[in-house]
Scaffold this motif. Structure first.
Motif, PDB file in Angstrom:
ATOM      1  N   PRO A  40      33.842  39.480  39.083  1.00 23.08           N
ATOM      2  CA  PRO A  40      33.486  40.689  38.335  1.00 23.08           C
ATOM      3  C   PRO A  40      34.682  41.341  37.641  1.00 23.08           C
ATOM      4  O   PRO A  40      34.546  41.868  36.533  1.00 23.08           O
ATOM      5  N   LEU A  41      35.858  41.288  38.276  1.00 20.81           N
ATOM      6  CA  LEU A  41      37.042  41.881  37.666  1.00 20.81           C
ATOM      7  C   LEU A  41      37.430  41.173  36.373  1.00 20.81           C
ATOM      8  O   LEU A  41      37.864  41.811  35.406  1.00 20.81           O
ATOM      9  N   VAL A  42      37.298  39.846  36.339  1.00 24.58           N
ATOM     10  CA  VAL A  42      37.628  39.094  35.129  1.00 24.58           C
ATOM     11  C   VAL A  42      36.739  39.535  33.975  1.00 24.58           C
ATOM     12  O   VAL A  42      37.221  39.789  32.852  1.00 24.58           O
ATOM     13  N   PHE A  43      35.445  39.657  34.225  1.00 23.84           N
ATOM     14  CA  PHE A  43      34.533  40.054  33.141  1.00 23.84           C
ATOM     15  C   PHE A  43      34.710  41.524  32.779  1.00 23.84           C
ATOM     16  O   PHE A  43      34.590  41.910  31.609  1.00 23.84           O
ATOM     17  N   TYR A  44      35.021  42.353  33.765  1.00 23.14           N
ATOM     18  CA  TYR A  44      35.341  43.748  33.485  1.00 23.14           C
ATOM     19  C   TYR A  44      36.575  43.824  32.589  1.00 23.14           C
ATOM     20  O   TYR A  44      36.622  44.615  31.630  1.00 23.14           O
ATOM     21  N   ALA A  45      37.564  42.983  32.873  1.00 24.08           N
ATOM     22  CA  ALA A  45      38.792  42.979  32.083  1.00 24.08           C
ATOM     23  C   ALA A  45      38.530  42.584  30.638  1.00 24.08           C
ATOM     24  O   ALA A  45      39.157  43.113  29.708  1.00 24.08           O
ATOM     25  N   LEU A  46      37.607  41.666  30.419  1.00 26.49           N
ATOM     26  CA  LEU A  46      37.317  41.202  29.064  1.00 26.49           C
ATOM     27  C   LEU A  46      36.683  42.290  28.204  1.00 26.49           C
ATOM     28  O   LEU A  46      36.874  42.315  26.982  1.00 26.49           O
ATOM     29  N   VAL A  47      35.941  43.195  28.815  1.00 29.65           N
ATOM     30  CA  VAL A  47      35.263  44.231  28.024  1.00 29.65           C
ATOM     31  C   VAL A  47      36.057  45.532  27.963  1.00 29.65           C
ATOM     32  O   VAL A  47      35.741  46.403  27.148  1.00 29.65           O
ATOM     33  N   ARG A  48      37.074  45.681  28.797  1.00 32.32           N
ATOM     34  CA  ARG A  48      37.901  46.891  28.760  1.00 32.32           C
ATOM     35  C   ARG A  48      38.642  46.963  27.432  1.00 32.32           C
ATOM     36  O   ARG A  48      39.240  45.990  26.979  1.00 32.32           O
ATOM     37  N   ARG A  49      38.696  48.137  26.842  1.00 31.91           N
ATOM     38  CA  ARG A  49      39.380  48.310  25.562  1.00 31.91           C
ATOM     39  C   ARG A  49      40.859  48.636  25.743  1.00 31.91           C
ATOM     40  O   ARG A  49      41.679  48.328  24.873  1.00 31.91           O
ATOM     41  N   THR A  50      41.207  49.284  26.842  1.00 30.27           N
ATOM     42  CA  THR A  50      42.595  49.657  27.081  1.00 30.27           C
ATOM     43  C   THR A  50      43.002  49.294  28.507  1.00 30.27           C
ATOM     44  O   THR A  50      42.147  49.006  29.347  1.00 30.27           O
ATOM     45  N   PHE A  51      44.300  49.319  28.757  1.00 29.91           N
ATOM     46  CA  PHE A  51      44.799  49.098  30.108  1.00 29.91           C
ATOM     47  C   PHE A  51      46.125  49.835  30.238  1.00 29.91           C
ATOM     48  O   PHE A  51      46.776  50.187  29.245  1.00 29.91           O
ATOM     49  N   VAL A  52      46.522  50.077  31.480  1.00 28.43           N
ATOM     50  CA  VAL A  52      47.761  50.796  31.764  1.00 28.43           C
ATOM     51  C   VAL A  52      48.777  49.829  32.360  1.00 28.43           C
ATOM     52  O   VAL A  52      48.455  49.031  33.244  1.00 28.43           O
ATOM     53  N   TRP A  53      50.015  49.938  31.870  1.00 25.06           N
ATOM     54  CA  TRP A  53      51.113  49.117  32.394  1.00 25.06           C
ATOM     55  C   TRP A  53      52.387  49.948  32.320  1.00 25.06           C
ATOM     56  O   TRP A  53      52.766  50.435  31.258  1.00 25.06           O
ATOM     57  N   GLY A  54      53.030  50.128  33.465  1.00 19.72           N
ATOM     58  CA  GLY A  54      54.282  50.855  33.499  1.00 19.72           C
ATOM     59  C   GLY A  54      54.181  52.287  33.032  1.00 19.72           C
ATOM     60  O   GLY A  54      55.128  52.815  32.432  1.00 19.72           O
ATOM     61  N   GLY A  55      53.035  52.907  33.291  1.00 20.78           N
ATOM     62  CA  GLY A  55      52.864  54.304  32.929  1.00 20.78           C
ATOM     63  C   GLY A  55      52.398  54.543  31.511  1.00 20.78           C
ATOM     64  O   GLY A  55      52.196  55.696  31.109  1.00 20.78           O
ATOM     65  N   ARG A  56      52.215  53.474  30.723  1.00 16.04           N
ATOM     66  CA  ARG A  56      51.721  53.622  29.353  1.00 16.04           C
ATOM     67  C   ARG A  56      50.350  52.958  29.231  1.00 16.04           C
ATOM     68  O   ARG A  56      50.085  51.947  29.866  1.00 16.04           O
ATOM     69  N   ARG A  57      49.523  53.535  28.380  1.00 19.12           N
ATOM     70  CA  ARG A  57      48.214  52.948  28.106  1.00 19.12           C
ATOM     71  C   ARG A  57      48.255  52.233  26.756  1.00 19.12           C
ATOM     72  O   ARG A  57      48.746  52.784  25.770  1.00 19.12           O
ATOM     73  N   TYR A  58      47.726  51.008  26.747  1.00 12.85           N
ATOM     74  CA  TYR A  58      47.761  50.183  25.541  1.00 12.85           C
ATOM     75  C   TYR A  58      46.350  49.785  25.112  1.00 12.85           C
ATOM     76  O   TYR A  58      45.478  49.543  25.948  1.00 12.85           O
ATOM     77  N   ARG A  59      46.190  49.684  23.792  1.00 11.02           N
ATOM     78  CA  ARG A  59      45.005  49.042  23.221  1.00 11.02           C
ATOM     79  C   ARG A  59      45.489  47.808  22.477  1.00 11.02           C
ATOM     80  O   ARG A  59      46.193  47.905  21.480  1.00 11.02           O
ATOM     81  N   TRP A  60      45.110  46.642  22.989  1.00 11.76           N
ATOM     82  CA  TRP A  60      45.550  45.362  22.432  1.00 11.76           C
ATOM     83  C   TRP A  60      44.427  44.841  21.545  1.00 11.76           C
ATOM     84  O   TRP A  60      43.510  44.179  22.000  1.00 11.76           O
TER      85      TRP A  60
END
Length: 305
Positions: A274-294
């Motif tokens: 479920p996490l893999v498919f959730y990751a595919l539909v997520r528009r943004t993610f947080v890394w090192g305190g910053r939020r990115y839209r790839w």
């Protein structure tokens, strides 16, 4: 035997960690350790004295790429030497780490080690077996790059093209895989991860998106295989529980790590898929305190949290 050339060690971090001390102690004559941070407000700048050979590099805020990619690009531009080492601040570097990497380079050319991710929160602990089999094992068997431990020289890549693209993407090692072939030496480093539920969820989102943009065939295959294995696990749970546990014990043996978490391989599957498919539909993610839209491979936006 000819003396090895001096090297530049690139270490992105905003804090002075144990890894900084470990690496500074291993520098040889002419070597340098570049501690690459964001700006003067970072805690790493607060020391009055730094070991010999250490330089602090302020990378500034990223605009069209991740903070890690921005730091590596700044470090490569600031480095004085052709032999480069990329590493991270979140794992132990034994006293002979740099010397061993240099010996490996002399024998194989560009080299990398393999991470083994050990959870510091319940969700990351549960996912350990699948991080080992879906991540670490693939790096080990496929001679793929881990940005936490890689050595190469500038002439090994098209540096100008690489740096141009690095400043427009997220994953430093994902991009380097497209420019550099390495030998993955038979050493595994224990890397603690997580600490909170939020971190534990954001990490697979980032990793899935790296596969999405750099290795789309791999992420498609991962989804199909995961769904198939999950279906079989539901239909014949006892057999699959035994099989998955045994398989992950074998994976750990290959990687040279013995972790009790191999027994979590069966329940981990029901969390991982479920996490893999959730990751595919997520528009943004947080890394090192910053939020990115790839948005695309070379279209990265730093957005407000």
């Amino acid at each position: 035997m000819a003396a090895r050339p001096p090297m530049s060690v690139l270490l992105p971090t905003t804090r002075w960690t144990d890894a900084c001390t470990e690496l500074a102690a291993q520098l040889g004559e002419g070597d340098e350790l570049l501690v690459i941070h964001d700006n003067e407000a970072d805690p790493v700048t607060e020391q009055e004295v730094y070991p010999e050979g250490v330089r602090l590099i302020a990378a500034g805020e990223p605009e069209r790429c991740s903070g890690k990619a921005n730091a590596i690009a700044a470090g490569m531009n600031a480095a004085n030497h052709d032999r480069l080492v990329w590493t991270d601040d979140d794992f132990h570097h034994p006293p002979d780490w740099l010397a061993t990497m240099n010996s490996d380079y002399a024998e194989y050319g560009p080299v990398s080690e393999v991470p083994y991710f050990v959870g510091r929160d319940p969700l990351s602990v549960v996912l350990e077996p699948l991080y080992a089999s879906a991540g670490s094992l693939g790096l080990y068997l496929g001679n793929q790059i881990w940005g936490g431990a890689v050595m190469f020289e500038r002439d090994d890549i098209d540096e100008a093209a690489f740096l141009d693209e690095l400043r427009r993407t997220v994953s430093d090692d994902g991009l380097l895989m497209e420019y550099l072939e390495v030998t993955t030496v038979g050493r595994t480093r224990i890397v603690p991860i997580g600490g909170s539920l939020h971190e534990a969820v954001e990490r697979p989102v980032r990793w899935t998106k790296i596969l999405r943009w750099h290795f789309p065939g791999t992420v498609a295959g991962t989804c199909l295989v995961s769904l198939f294995v999950l279906a079989v696990a539901i239909l014949v749970p006892l057999y699959m529980a035994v099989f998955l546990t045994a398989a992950h014990v074998a994976v750990n043996e290959i990687l040279g790590v013995r972790r009790w978490t191999a027994v979590l391989a069966y329940p981990a599957l029901f969390v991982f898929v479920p996490l893999v498919f959730y990751a595919l539909v997520r528009r943004t993610f947080v890394w090192g305190g910053r939020r990115y839209r790839w948005v695309e491979k070379f279209d990265v936006r730093v957005v407000e949290s």
